[in-house]
Design a protein around this motif. Structure first.
Motif: not given
Length: 101
Positions: A46-62
């Motif tokens: 798509e010749q994207a200028d930017l990728i946006i992605i969500g993150s749930k955020g996990k502890t390091q162990t998770a």
């Protein structure tokens, strides 16, 4: 799934000021069970200028148990800028990660 994602995206757009409601979004389905590769190759196509992605955020162990698409995408290829968005109140701990496996 795609229709549900489109509806969620429309809800997101309606929360934005009018001048920003024309932000394009590309939906894709990962049939090869490699979302990182699918996202990156679609962005290149798509010749994207930017990728946006969500993150749930996990502890390091998770994160060690579940992995993170956002984290893997950040290390996959750095030719397209990546913006990772996270809700500061949302975190997945070890026990919740274990239950999701």
């Amino acid at each position: 799934m795609c229709e549900h994602a489109r509806k969620d995206y429309q809800k997101f757009l309606h929360k934005l000021p009018k001048q920003h409601q024309d932000i394009p979004c590309v939906f894709t389905l990962d049939n090869n069970h490699d979302p990182v590769k699918e996202i990156y190759h679609r962005a290149v196509k798509e010749q994207a200028d930017l990728i946006i992605i969500g993150s749930k955020g996990k502890t390091q162990t998770a994160a060690a148990l579940m992995g993170s698409v956002a984290d893997r995408l950040a290390h996959y290829n750095r030719s397209i800028p990546l913006l990772i968005v996270k809700d500061k109140n949302e975190n997945i701990g070890f026990l919740e990660a274990l239950l999701r496996i």
